[in-house]
Write an enzyme that holds these catalytic residues in place. Structure first.
Site, PDB file in Angstrom:
ATOM      1  N   GLY A  11       0.854  -1.195   0.000  1.00  0.00           N
ATOM      2  CA  GLY A  11       0.000   0.000   0.000  1.00  0.00           C
ATOM      3  C   GLY A  11       0.885   1.238   0.000  1.00  0.00           C
ATOM      4  O   GLY A  11       1.905   1.264   0.686  1.00  0.00           O
ATOM      5  N   ARG A  25      19.368  10.161  -4.926  1.00  0.00           N
ATOM      6  CA  ARG A  25      20.379  11.232  -4.826  1.00  0.00           C
ATOM      7  C   ARG A  25      21.608  10.750  -4.052  1.00  0.00           C
ATOM      8  O   ARG A  25      22.741  11.041  -4.430  1.00  0.00           O
ATOM      9  CB  ARG A  25      19.759  12.459  -4.151  1.00  0.00           C
ATOM     10  CG  ARG A  25      18.620  13.084  -4.956  1.00  0.00           C
ATOM     11  CD  ARG A  25      19.144  14.209  -5.841  1.00  0.00           C
ATOM     12  NE  ARG A  25      18.173  14.621  -6.845  1.00  0.00           N
ATOM     13  CZ  ARG A  25      17.404  15.718  -6.770  1.00  0.00           C
ATOM     14  NH1 ARG A  25      17.496  16.504  -5.721  1.00  0.00           N
ATOM     15  NH2 ARG A  25      16.576  16.029  -7.746  1.00  0.00           N
ATOM     16  N   ARG A  72       0.728  -4.895  -4.861  1.00  0.00           N
ATOM     17  CA  ARG A  72       0.899  -6.026  -3.952  1.00  0.00           C
ATOM     18  C   ARG A  72       1.098  -7.232  -4.873  1.00  0.00           C
ATOM     19  O   ARG A  72       0.406  -7.361  -5.876  1.00  0.00           O
ATOM     20  CB  ARG A  72      -0.331  -6.205  -3.074  1.00  0.00           C
ATOM     21  CG  ARG A  72      -0.676  -4.939  -2.250  1.00  0.00           C
ATOM     22  CD  ARG A  72      -1.747  -5.254  -1.232  1.00  0.00           C
ATOM     23  NE  ARG A  72      -2.468  -4.074  -0.771  1.00  0.00           N
ATOM     24  CZ  ARG A  72      -2.099  -3.300   0.248  1.00  0.00           C
ATOM     25  NH1 ARG A  72      -0.998  -3.549   0.911  1.00  0.00           N
ATOM     26  NH2 ARG A  72      -2.858  -2.266   0.614  1.00  0.00           N
ATOM     27  N   ASP A 103       5.980  -4.719   6.202  1.00  0.00           N
ATOM     28  CA  ASP A 103       6.499  -6.036   6.592  1.00  0.00           C
ATOM     29  C   ASP A 103       6.509  -7.054   5.461  1.00  0.00           C
ATOM     30  O   ASP A 103       7.452  -7.831   5.307  1.00  0.00           O
ATOM     31  CB  ASP A 103       5.636  -6.627   7.718  1.00  0.00           C
ATOM     32  CG  ASP A 103       6.011  -6.052   9.061  1.00  0.00           C
ATOM     33  OD1 ASP A 103       7.039  -5.355   9.155  1.00  0.00           O
ATOM     34  OD2 ASP A 103       5.262  -6.306  10.025  1.00  0.00           O
ATOM     35  N   THR A 125       4.656   2.846   5.592  1.00  0.00           N
ATOM     36  CA  THR A 125       3.229   2.520   5.613  1.00  0.00           C
ATOM     37  C   THR A 125       2.538   3.467   6.582  1.00  0.00           C
ATOM     38  O   THR A 125       3.107   3.808   7.619  1.00  0.00           O
ATOM     39  CB  THR A 125       2.947   1.074   6.064  1.00  0.00           C
ATOM     40  OG1 THR A 125       1.566   0.952   6.403  1.00  0.00           O
ATOM     41  CG2 THR A 125       3.756   0.656   7.284  1.00  0.00           C
ATOM     42  N   ASP A 127       0.195   2.641   8.413  1.00  0.00           N
ATOM     43  CA  ASP A 127      -0.296   1.872   9.567  1.00  0.00           C
ATOM     44  C   ASP A 127       0.645   1.924  10.776  1.00  0.00           C
ATOM     45  O   ASP A 127       0.232   1.647  11.895  1.00  0.00           O
ATOM     46  CB  ASP A 127      -0.501   0.402   9.177  1.00  0.00           C
ATOM     47  CG  ASP A 127      -1.509   0.235   8.054  1.00  0.00           C
ATOM     48  OD1 ASP A 127      -2.312   1.157   7.851  1.00  0.00           O
ATOM     49  OD2 ASP A 127      -1.486  -0.811   7.392  1.00  0.00           O
ATOM     50  N   ASP A 129       2.925  -0.191  11.462  1.00  0.00           N
ATOM     51  CA  ASP A 129       2.983  -1.537  12.047  1.00  0.00           C
ATOM     52  C   ASP A 129       4.263  -2.270  11.674  1.00  0.00           C
ATOM     53  O   ASP A 129       4.376  -3.474  11.901  1.00  0.00           O
ATOM     54  CB  ASP A 129       1.763  -2.363  11.588  1.00  0.00           C
ATOM     55  CG  ASP A 129       1.689  -2.502  10.079  1.00  0.00           C
ATOM     56  OD1 ASP A 129       2.479  -1.843   9.372  1.00  0.00           O
ATOM     57  OD2 ASP A 129       0.840  -3.275   9.603  1.00  0.00           O
ATOM     58  N   ARG A 154     -15.575  17.744  14.401  1.00  0.00           N
ATOM     59  CA  ARG A 154     -15.895  18.278  15.733  1.00  0.00           C
ATOM     60  C   ARG A 154     -16.775  19.536  15.636  1.00  0.00           C
ATOM     61  O   ARG A 154     -17.699  19.715  16.418  1.00  0.00           O
ATOM     62  CB  ARG A 154     -14.596  18.590  16.487  1.00  0.00           C
ATOM     63  CG  ARG A 154     -14.812  19.120  17.889  1.00  0.00           C
ATOM     64  CD  ARG A 154     -13.484  19.401  18.557  1.00  0.00           C
ATOM     65  NE  ARG A 154     -12.801  18.170  18.915  1.00  0.00           N
ATOM     66  CZ  ARG A 154     -13.113  17.412  19.947  1.00  0.00           C
ATOM     67  NH1 ARG A 154     -14.132  17.738  20.729  1.00  0.00           N
ATOM     68  NH2 ARG A 154     -12.443  16.326  20.208  1.00  0.00           N
ATOM     69  N   GLY A 170      -5.422   1.363   9.461  1.00  0.00           N
ATOM     70  CA  GLY A 170      -4.390   0.826  10.356  1.00  0.00           C
ATOM     71  C   GLY A 170      -4.284  -0.684  10.301  1.00  0.00           C
ATOM     72  O   GLY A 170      -3.447  -1.266  10.969  1.00  0.00           O
ATOM     73  N   ARG A 171      -5.177  -1.306   9.558  1.00  0.00           N
ATOM     74  CA  ARG A 171      -5.201  -2.773   9.470  1.00  0.00           C
ATOM     75  C   ARG A 171      -5.296  -3.359  10.881  1.00  0.00           C
ATOM     76  O   ARG A 171      -6.225  -3.001  11.591  1.00  0.00           O
ATOM     77  CB  ARG A 171      -3.934  -3.256   8.758  1.00  0.00           C
ATOM     78  CG  ARG A 171      -4.135  -4.495   7.921  1.00  0.00           C
ATOM     79  CD  ARG A 171      -2.838  -4.881   7.285  1.00  0.00           C
ATOM     80  NE  ARG A 171      -2.577  -4.164   6.071  1.00  0.00           N
ATOM     81  CZ  ARG A 171      -2.997  -4.548   4.869  1.00  0.00           C
ATOM     82  NH1 ARG A 171      -3.695  -5.648   4.744  1.00  0.00           N
ATOM     83  NH2 ARG A 171      -2.713  -3.866   3.794  1.00  0.00           N
TER      84      ARG A 171
END
Ligand code: F6P
Length: 319
Positions: A11, A25, A72, A103, A125, A127, A129, A154, A170-171
């Site tokens: 992603g 660079r 992917r 990962d 990512t 996420d 994670d 808000r 965030g998976r």
């Protein structure tokens, strides 16, 4: 080392371009030839490989997405496909590969390293994670996008005295939700790392109402389950006017924050240094504000650093 390649995989994160720029660079600065592989591992298999020049990465530091495109690639789980990838890289006389991704992308790079094609991973990512680092590039930018959205929601939540359930990405990792909860002043944050207690959430919203606060913000990390269902339960049990907003892929785009740009530049530069130093099969990361590196295998064995102190802080401040 004379010739290296770089790809972005999985992603996208708004910082992939800044990391790519730093890799290209720094490599050219060190006298290396650098090749860009389009569409991640999938493009590698199709030989979508092109030489990068200084100008190839001009005017991209502020842009979201990835100039190299990303994909992917399920096929890459097959050993024979990875062996073919190494053959292709050798055909182009490439001696080292920098992978910008999460990962899953690291696992691919680890396997290529075992097959004799040195890989280096840059954690990218939204996420947050990726193991072996406290922060991945893209997280800070996504978080700022989420905060901007919460601030806007808000305003309308207050005017209409409504309860808002806001779902963030965030998976299986609750970092975006947890950080956004503290920075956005949410009443409650629901994350996959913690069992959800809908009754406690409802009690908290009711307490707010009883002391005169008629609007509430509940942040739900996507890994928790269905935000629409959570909104329905709150409405059914409390009777409060409730709305659900799913922020979705807006979190993956946009111009990167300054913090993320600096981190991406530091990671990209260090990744090239690692290849030049002959430190293969490593990830780069940041721990206690120091740029670190560690072997893929060690990084992938690490436990994700917990955010329990942020969870407590959010609860304390939203009493
Ligand atoms: O890993 C990044 C991420 O945006 C996750 O937060 C989300 O679950 C997933 O990707 C969405 O993937 P896709 O863009 O393939 O729908």
């Amino acid at each position: 080392m004379k010739r290296i390649a770089v790809l972005t995989s999985g992603g996208d994160a708004p910082l992939m371009n800044a990391a790519l720029r730093a890799v290209v660079r720094k490599a050219i600065y060190n006298g290396l030839d650098v090749y860009g592989i389009m569409y991640g591992y999938a493009g590698l298999l199709k030989k979508e490989i092109k030489k990068m020049e200084l100008g190839s990465v001009g005017d991209i530091i502020h842009r979201g997405g990835t100039k190299l495109y990303t994909a992917r690639c399920q096929e890459f789980l097959q050993p024979e496909v990875r062996a073919k990838a190494v053959e292709i890289l050798k055909e182009y006389a490439i001696e080292g590969l920098i992978v910008i991704g999460g990962d899953g992308s690291y696992r691919g790079a680890l396997e290529l390293t075992k097959l004799g094609m040195p890989g280096i991973g840059i954690p990218a990512t939204i996420d947050n994670d990726v193991l072996g680092t406290e922060f991945s590039i893209g997280f800070d930018t996504a978080l700022n996008t989420v905060i901007e959205a919460i601030d806007k929601i808000r305003d309308t939540a207050m005017s209409h005295e409504r309860t808002y359930v806001i779902e963030v990405m965030g998976r299986d990792c609750g970092d975006i939700a947890q950080w956004a909860g503290v920075a956005g002043g949410a009443e409650t944050v629901l994350v996959p790392e913690k069992p959800i207690d809908i009754n406690a959430t409802i009690e908290r919203i009711k307490r707010g109402h009883e002391r005169g606060k008629k609007h509430s913000i509940i942040i739900v990390s996507e890994g928790v389950g269905n935000a629409v269902e959570i909104g329905r339960q709150i409405k059914d049990i409390c009777g409060y006017d409730t709305r659900v907003t799913i922020l979705g892929h807006v979190q993956r785009g946009g111009s990167p924050t300054a913090t993320d740009r600096v981190l991406a530049s530091r990671f990209g530069s260090r990744a090239v240094e690692l290849l030049c130093e002959g430190k293969f099969g490593h990830t780069v990361g940041i721990i206690k504000n120091e740029i670190v590196d560690m072997e893929f295998e060690n990084a992938l064995k690490m436990k994700k650093l917990s955010n329990s102190s942020l969870a407590e802080l959010c609860d304390e401040l939203a009493i």
